[in-house]
Design a protein around this motif. Structure first.
Motif, PDB file in Angstrom:
ATOM      1  N   CYS A  16       0.835  -1.204   0.000  1.00  0.00           N
ATOM      2  CA  CYS A  16       0.000   0.000   0.000  1.00  0.00           C
ATOM      3  C   CYS A  16       0.867   1.250   0.000  1.00  0.00           C
ATOM      4  CB  CYS A  16      -0.969  -0.002   1.176  1.00  0.00           C
ATOM      5  SG  CYS A  16      -0.209   0.414   2.745  1.00  0.00           S
ATOM      6  N   THR A  35       1.524   3.281   2.306  1.00  0.00           N
ATOM      7  CA  THR A  35       2.420   3.360   3.472  1.00  0.00           C
ATOM      8  C   THR A  35       3.745   2.659   3.174  1.00  0.00           C
ATOM      9  OG1 THR A  35       0.525   3.411   4.957  1.00  0.00           O
ATOM     10  CG2 THR A  35       2.619   2.740   5.924  1.00  0.00           C
ATOM     11  N   HIS A  54       2.611  -4.879   6.243  1.00  0.00           N
ATOM     12  CA  HIS A  54       1.688  -4.930   7.390  1.00  0.00           C
ATOM     13  C   HIS A  54       0.322  -5.490   7.007  1.00  0.00           C
ATOM     14  CE1 HIS A  54       1.258  -1.012   5.440  1.00  0.00           C
ATOM     15  NE2 HIS A  54      -0.017  -1.160   5.701  1.00  0.00           N
ATOM     16  N   GLU A  55       0.051  -5.644   5.697  1.00  0.00           N
ATOM     17  CA  GLU A  55      -1.236  -6.213   5.267  1.00  0.00           C
ATOM     18  C   GLU A  55      -0.958  -7.661   4.899  1.00  0.00           C
ATOM     19  OE1 GLU A  55      -2.590  -3.861   1.961  1.00  0.00           O
ATOM     20  OE2 GLU A  55      -2.530  -2.012   3.113  1.00  0.00           O
ATOM     21  N   GLU A  94      -6.873  -6.345   6.354  1.00  0.00           N
ATOM     22  CA  GLU A  94      -6.243  -5.213   7.058  1.00  0.00           C
ATOM     23  C   GLU A  94      -6.654  -3.873   6.459  1.00  0.00           C
ATOM     24  OE1 GLU A  94      -3.642  -2.259   8.718  1.00  0.00           O
ATOM     25  OE2 GLU A  94      -3.801  -2.744   6.609  1.00  0.00           O
TER      26      GLU A  94
HETATM   27 ZN   LIG Z   1      -1.506  -0.537   4.292  1.00  0.00          ZN
END
Ligand SMILES: [Zn+2]
Ligand SMILES: [Zn+2]
Length: 371
Positions: free
Chosen positions: A39, A41, A64-65, A153
């Motif tokens: 993503c 981020t 993190h996803e 997420e």
């Molecule tokens: Zn993300």
């Protein structure tokens, strides 16, 4: 094991060999990572705008996803079993006793800013083969959601926002008259700003909640995102053909705006279109640009005279993950093609530089780590 890591001091992103984690406490769970989503981020971390390695280390494993499969559990684990599919939470509580939020397990509302986040802030993330963490951060995903579970997420952002929308609007007689078979929001209108993954997942969640949902984005129709939006019953409005000033005129009283673009000038222009007793949720994090002019008298007048609420929302709690897993199941029953259509590319780990340095297009790209 292989891992994708940033080295902020050397300004490098590398596929590295990283020590495999082992269970360290009776309630630890070991996951084999199946897929990891990419993503904005991640791209910002790879542009070295933020992203902090764990204390004493020179690199941060990002990601993190995720979606993983439980391969090993400690003797004290009760919530998950081997073979379960799980999505781990991202944020971990700060250590401070005076932080009421973290003490309650609500680190998404941490007061001190000393929380950590896997793949973002002081803890290694999930773009790697194996991950160990406490069972309290694991959320079990039904096996039938395996090919889309990596969307849980990013969907939690909308779930946390929608929960708060209902909480905030308890101040008003806002509940739609009970109609058997109709979801709670059927008498309200929501506008989603942005047609990226966060916006599209938010539009699906608002649609499931009953809102008459509009997605407002730049590209003119026809385009594949507009087709996708219409395939799940929302409406697509292009800012190229409908300028912001005409938005409320075209839609009617806008009850909710769910912002998912991170562009403050657009957001503040849309605030002027907010309706009576309406609510505006910010979820995007804009980069720092030059200041813009905002008509603050008009903004403040409207906030007061129209009982409006603006709020920001970050990260997600266990409840938001559970709501996301539940909603993703509903989305897949109603619109399997649209949900699968959100994942526009699957790539191997060694394609990381194309994905993270911004050349890959599409909606949501994922890195497949194992099958
Ligand atoms: Zn993300
Ligand atoms: Zn805290």
């Amino acid at each position: 094991m292989k891992a994708i890591a940033v080295f902020p001091q050397q300004k490098q992103i590398r596929l590295i060999d990283h020590p495999a984690p082992a269970l360290a406490s009776p309630t630890d769970v070991k996951l084999r990572i199946i897929e990891v989503g990419v993503c904005g981020t991640d791209k910002e971390i790879c542009a070295f705008e933020y992203g902090t390695p764990p204390p004493g280390e020179d690199h941060l494993v990002i990601g993190h996803e995720s979606l993983g499969e439980v391969v090993e559990i400690g003797p004290g684990v009760k919530r998950v079993k081997r073979g379960d599919l799980v999505v781990p939470m991202v944020r971990r509580p700060c250590p401070h006793k005076e932080c009421l939020a973290c003490q309650e397990g609500r680190q998404d509302f941490c007061y001190t800013n000393d929380f950590t986040e896997r793949g973002i802030k002081e803890r290694h993330g999930f773009m790697t083969e194996f991950v160990v963490d406490d069972e309290r951060y694991m959320n079990v995903v039904p096996a039938e959601l395996r090919d889309v579970g990596v969307l849980v997420e990013p969907l939690t952002i909308a779930e946390k926002a929608i929960t708060q929308i209902w909480q905030v609007q308890q101040r008003l007689p806002w509940a739609c008259p009970l109609e058997p078979g109709k979801p709670a929001g059927y008498c309200h209108r929501a506008v989603v700003l942005g047609a990226g993954p966060v916006g599209l997942l938010g539009a699906m969640a608002l649609t499931v909640s009953g809102f008459e949902t509009y997605v407002y984005s730049r590209e003119e129709r026809p385009n594949p995102k507009a087709d996708l939006v219409e395939s799940f019953g929302a409406k697509y409005i292009s800012s190229t053909t409908t300028p912001v000033e005409q938005l409320a005129g075209q839609i009617g009283n806008i009850d909710v705006v769910y912002e998912a673009v991170g562009a403050s000038s657009l957001a503040f222009a849309v605030i002027e279109q907010l309706g009576m007793n309406a609510i505006f949720v910010f979820t995007g994090v804009p980069g720092r640009k030059a200041p813009i002019e905002v008509d603050t008298d008009r903004l403040m007048r409207n906030l007061v005279l129209k009982n409006q609420v603006l709020f920001g929302s970050v990260n997600a709690s266990r409840e938001a993950f559970e709501a996301a897993i539940n909603d993703l199941g509903i989305f897949m029953k109603r619109w399997p093609k649209a949900v699968r259509g959100l994942i526009t590319g699957r790539f191997a780990m060694d394609a990381y530089s194309d994905l993270l340095l911004g050349k890959a297009g599409g909606i949501k790209n994922v890195i497949t780590i194992s099958h």
